[in-house]
Write a protein that holds these residues in place. Structure first.
Motif, PDB file in Angstrom:
ATOM      1  N   SER A  25     -13.848   2.633   5.247  1.00 50.75           N
ATOM      2  CA  SER A  25     -13.040   2.533   4.036  1.00 50.75           C
ATOM      3  C   SER A  25     -13.896   2.203   2.815  1.00 50.75           C
ATOM      4  O   SER A  25     -15.059   1.802   2.937  1.00 50.75           O
ATOM      5  CB  SER A  25     -11.983   1.444   4.220  1.00 50.75           C
ATOM      6  OG  SER A  25     -12.616   0.180   4.382  1.00 50.75           O
ATOM      7  N   SER A  73     -10.223   6.765  -2.867  1.00 53.83           N
ATOM      8  CA  SER A  73      -9.289   6.165  -1.917  1.00 53.83           C
ATOM      9  C   SER A  73      -8.895   4.770  -2.370  1.00 53.83           C
ATOM     10  O   SER A  73      -9.567   4.162  -3.202  1.00 53.83           O
ATOM     11  CB  SER A  73      -9.959   6.086  -0.539  1.00 53.83           C
ATOM     12  OG  SER A  73      -9.125   5.463   0.410  1.00 53.83           O
ATOM     13  N   THR A  74      -7.830   4.279  -1.790  1.00 54.17           N
ATOM     14  CA  THR A  74      -7.528   2.859  -1.898  1.00 54.17           C
ATOM     15  C   THR A  74      -8.529   2.084  -1.050  1.00 54.17           C
ATOM     16  O   THR A  74      -9.324   2.674  -0.317  1.00 54.17           O
ATOM     17  CB  THR A  74      -6.098   2.584  -1.417  1.00 54.17           C
ATOM     18  OG1 THR A  74      -5.964   3.090  -0.086  1.00 54.17           O
ATOM     19  CG2 THR A  74      -5.083   3.288  -2.312  1.00 54.17           C
ATOM     20  N   TYR A 117      -8.028   2.421   3.165  1.00 52.55           N
ATOM     21  CA  TYR A 117      -7.600   3.649   3.838  1.00 52.55           C
ATOM     22  C   TYR A 117      -8.793   4.446   4.362  1.00 52.55           C
ATOM     23  O   TYR A 117      -9.836   4.529   3.707  1.00 52.55           O
ATOM     24  CB  TYR A 117      -6.793   4.515   2.879  1.00 52.55           C
ATOM     25  CG  TYR A 117      -6.238   5.763   3.516  1.00 52.55           C
ATOM     26  CD1 TYR A 117      -6.785   7.016   3.239  1.00 52.55           C
ATOM     27  CD2 TYR A 117      -5.179   5.682   4.415  1.00 52.55           C
ATOM     28  CE1 TYR A 117      -6.281   8.152   3.843  1.00 52.55           C
ATOM     29  CE2 TYR A 117      -4.670   6.816   5.012  1.00 52.55           C
ATOM     30  CZ  TYR A 117      -5.233   8.045   4.724  1.00 52.55           C
ATOM     31  OH  TYR A 117      -4.741   9.172   5.315  1.00 52.55           O
TER      32      TYR A 117
END
Length: 125
Positions: free
Chosen positions: A51, A100-101, A104
């Motif tokens: 992530s 992305s966050t 995630y």
């Protein structure tokens, strides 16, 4: 935008290990990143991902217990460490990045915005 370049592929015997590197042209910590692979005649498939936060990783079932993704933010580099390699791991390996966050991890290739050109991994029997 970010450019990605993989290295570290090669020929290895079954049971051996390889470490692939992917160097980014920008701050890798701005992106979620992943490794995918594509064998001849097959679709590109997710292998492992990390992530944007760097503390959440995910693996495909085929990679669990053998493959590890890691990231060095100072070097803007992500790594794929592969152990206990099997002939069925033979493929072109690609690194990919996506906006992305924080936590995630994308597992579909269409979720990723940027791709490297790939590096060939061949595992012999």
């Amino acid at each position: 935008q970010v450019a990605l370049e993989e290295s570290g592929g090669g020929l290895v015997q079954a049971g051996g290990s390889l470490r692939l590197s992917c160097v980014a042209s920008g701050r890798i910590s701005n992106y979620a990143t992943g490794w995918f692979r594509q064998a001849p005649g097959k679709e590109r498939e997710f292998v492992v991902g990390i992530s944007k936060s760097g503390d959440n990783t995910g693996q495909a079932a085929s990679a669990k217990g053998r493959f590890t993704i890691s990231r060095d933010d100072a070097k803007n580099t992500i790594y794929l460490t592969m152990n206990s390699l099997k002939p069925e791991d033979t493929a072109v390996y690609y690194c990919a990045a996506r906006y992305s966050t924080m936590y995630y991890i994308g597992t579909r290739s269409d979720e990723y915005d940027y791709w490297g050109r790939g590096t060939q991994v061949t595992v012999s029997t």
